[in-house]
Design a protein around this motif. Sequence first.
Motif, PDB file in Angstrom:
ATOM      1  N   ALA A  65       0.818  -1.216   0.000  1.00 33.01           N
ATOM      2  CA  ALA A  65       0.000   0.000   0.000  1.00 33.01           C
ATOM      3  C   ALA A  65       0.855   1.272   0.000  1.00 33.01           C
ATOM      4  O   ALA A  65       0.310   2.367   0.119  1.00 33.01           O
ATOM      5  CB  ALA A  65      -0.922  -0.002   1.224  1.00 33.01           C
ATOM      6  N   ARG A  66       2.157   1.124  -0.147  1.00 37.85           N
ATOM      7  CA  ARG A  66       3.123   2.235  -0.118  1.00 37.85           C
ATOM      8  C   ARG A  66       3.052   2.999   1.213  1.00 37.85           C
ATOM      9  O   ARG A  66       3.111   4.214   1.260  1.00 37.85           O
ATOM     10  CB  ARG A  66       2.909   3.181  -1.302  1.00 37.85           C
ATOM     11  CG  ARG A  66       3.154   2.539  -2.661  1.00 37.85           C
ATOM     12  CD  ARG A  66       3.180   3.552  -3.785  1.00 37.85           C
ATOM     13  NE  ARG A  66       1.934   4.282  -3.863  1.00 37.85           N
ATOM     14  CZ  ARG A  66       1.852   5.611  -3.967  1.00 37.85           C
ATOM     15  NH1 ARG A  66       2.946   6.344  -3.996  1.00 37.85           N
ATOM     16  NH2 ARG A  66       0.668   6.204  -4.063  1.00 37.85           N
ATOM     17  N   ARG A  67       2.970   2.217   2.295  1.00 40.82           N
ATOM     18  CA  ARG A  67       2.931   2.778   3.634  1.00 40.82           C
ATOM     19  C   ARG A  67       4.129   2.318   4.454  1.00 40.82           C
ATOM     20  O   ARG A  67       4.044   2.184   5.678  1.00 40.82           O
ATOM     21  CB  ARG A  67       1.613   2.409   4.326  1.00 40.82           C
ATOM     22  CG  ARG A  67       0.384   2.951   3.602  1.00 40.82           C
ATOM     23  CD  ARG A  67      -0.912   2.425   4.192  1.00 40.82           C
ATOM     24  NE  ARG A  67      -1.164   2.931   5.541  1.00 40.82           N
ATOM     25  CZ  ARG A  67      -1.766   4.082   5.809  1.00 40.82           C
ATOM     26  NH1 ARG A  67      -2.182   4.866   4.819  1.00 40.82           N
ATOM     27  NH2 ARG A  67      -1.971   4.461   7.038  1.00 40.82           N
ATOM     28  N   GLY A  68       5.244   2.078   3.784  1.00 37.89           N
ATOM     29  CA  GLY A  68       6.472   1.751   4.488  1.00 37.89           C
ATOM     30  C   GLY A  68       7.001   2.971   5.227  1.00 37.89           C
ATOM     31  O   GLY A  68       7.141   4.044   4.641  1.00 37.89           O
ATOM     32  N   LEU A  69       7.303   2.812   6.510  1.00 41.54           N
ATOM     33  CA  LEU A  69       7.698   3.970   7.315  1.00 41.54           C
ATOM     34  C   LEU A  69       9.124   4.417   7.006  1.00 41.54           C
ATOM     35  O   LEU A  69       9.407   5.612   6.942  1.00 41.54           O
ATOM     36  CB  LEU A  69       7.566   3.651   8.802  1.00 41.54           C
ATOM     37  CG  LEU A  69       7.828   4.817   9.758  1.00 41.54           C
ATOM     38  CD1 LEU A  69       6.775   5.909   9.586  1.00 41.54           C
ATOM     39  CD2 LEU A  69       7.861   4.334  11.207  1.00 41.54           C
ATOM     40  N   LEU A  70      10.012   3.473   6.837  1.00 44.55           N
ATOM     41  CA  LEU A  70      11.412   3.785   6.561  1.00 44.55           C
ATOM     42  C   LEU A  70      11.681   3.695   5.060  1.00 44.55           C
ATOM     43  O   LEU A  70      11.087   2.881   4.353  1.00 44.55           O
ATOM     44  CB  LEU A  70      12.333   2.810   7.286  1.00 44.55           C
ATOM     45  CG  LEU A  70      12.152   2.671   8.801  1.00 44.55           C
ATOM     46  CD1 LEU A  70      13.092   1.621   9.358  1.00 44.55           C
ATOM     47  CD2 LEU A  70      12.364   4.009   9.495  1.00 44.55           C
ATOM     48  N   HIS A  71      12.596   4.511   4.587  1.00 44.30           N
ATOM     49  CA  HIS A  71      13.001   4.430   3.187  1.00 44.30           C
ATOM     50  C   HIS A  71      13.464   3.016   2.854  1.00 44.30           C
ATOM     51  O   HIS A  71      13.104   2.459   1.804  1.00 44.30           O
ATOM     52  CB  HIS A  71      14.115   5.443   2.912  1.00 44.30           C
ATOM     53  CG  HIS A  71      14.686   5.348   1.535  1.00 44.30           C
ATOM     54  ND1 HIS A  71      14.065   5.921   0.442  1.00 44.30           N
ATOM     55  CD2 HIS A  71      15.818   4.733   1.071  1.00 44.30           C
ATOM     56  CE1 HIS A  71      14.793   5.666  -0.641  1.00 44.30           C
ATOM     57  NE2 HIS A  71      15.849   4.947  -0.293  1.00 44.30           N
TER      58      HIS A  71
END
Length: 327
Positions: A264-270
């Motif tokens: 969902a493109r909700r990754g917190l870290l790069h």
Amino acid sequence: MASPSSSMIHRLLLALSVVSAAVLVSGHLSPEFYAAKCPNLRNIVRSAMAEAVRQNPRNAAFVLRLFFHDCFVNVLRIAASGCDASILLDGTAAFASEKFANPNNNSAHGFELIDAIKARVEAECPATVSCADVLALSAHDGVASLGGPTWTVQLGRRDSVAAYQAAANREIPAPFNDLSKLISLFRDKGLSPRDMTALSGGHTIGLAQCSNFAAHIYNDCNADPSFVASRRRICSPDGGRNLAPIDSETPFRFDNAYYRGLVARRGLLHSDQELLNGGSQDALVRQYSADGEAFAGDFAAAMVKMGALSPRPGTTGEVRLKCSKLN
């Protein structure tokens, strides 16, 4: 006779993957290493971790991160360093503590918990069980206590007599690394891109400081706009120490929701979102997001493999009486 169901086949393959990983472990490690010398070891650690996680679920993530960072510091010029409890040392005039290396300073926790568990072990089995093995067992039991997979914990490590702060700065993956750098760092340890992607799932129970994700939510285009907006409300472009869950769906449950967040493109870290950003790990991330058993099996196998990174053999090193100090 009815043919076996797909779930039965998957469970069998999961078990075989963990067994196969265990075969790769150095010959001196064994799950029965303390069977005669400290037969109640597993119960002591399991009970202590269960109590700690009941008090604060974050303790499971703290200990898992300590184990990962400990194993990842593998100084090639020193024979058999790796999962050796070097991260637990306070440091001396002769060496700088890994606790204060950039990846750990102000963000690594759980040291006192491991000291407390070690004290319980010492009370029953004096000068017998290494801090490295206490940490390995605690990481396993923390994951299991939050619903995660189990694996056969290999034992018999010795404790380092030094810490390697410079190596920790150089070798531990950073939250701003891109995919190629991540793959390179893991391959340097003999861990495959699949191992890397599975082990990254440990973030499903982690929290991160704003300083580690500010650049991602303000500068990266590969992020869901509503997610970015919600994180910007607690985090300025300058960073800071405010915390956010890496897996915002089930932050205190060890499951595959971390991968659903990446899809969902909700990754917190790069470095998290790099696992799904048009690269080589996209398909595996999508598989894990849909199949929790596949993730659990690969995570367990990768933990066995990582736990075997150059453990100190035989009489090399020592069995520390207190994990933060040399004997």
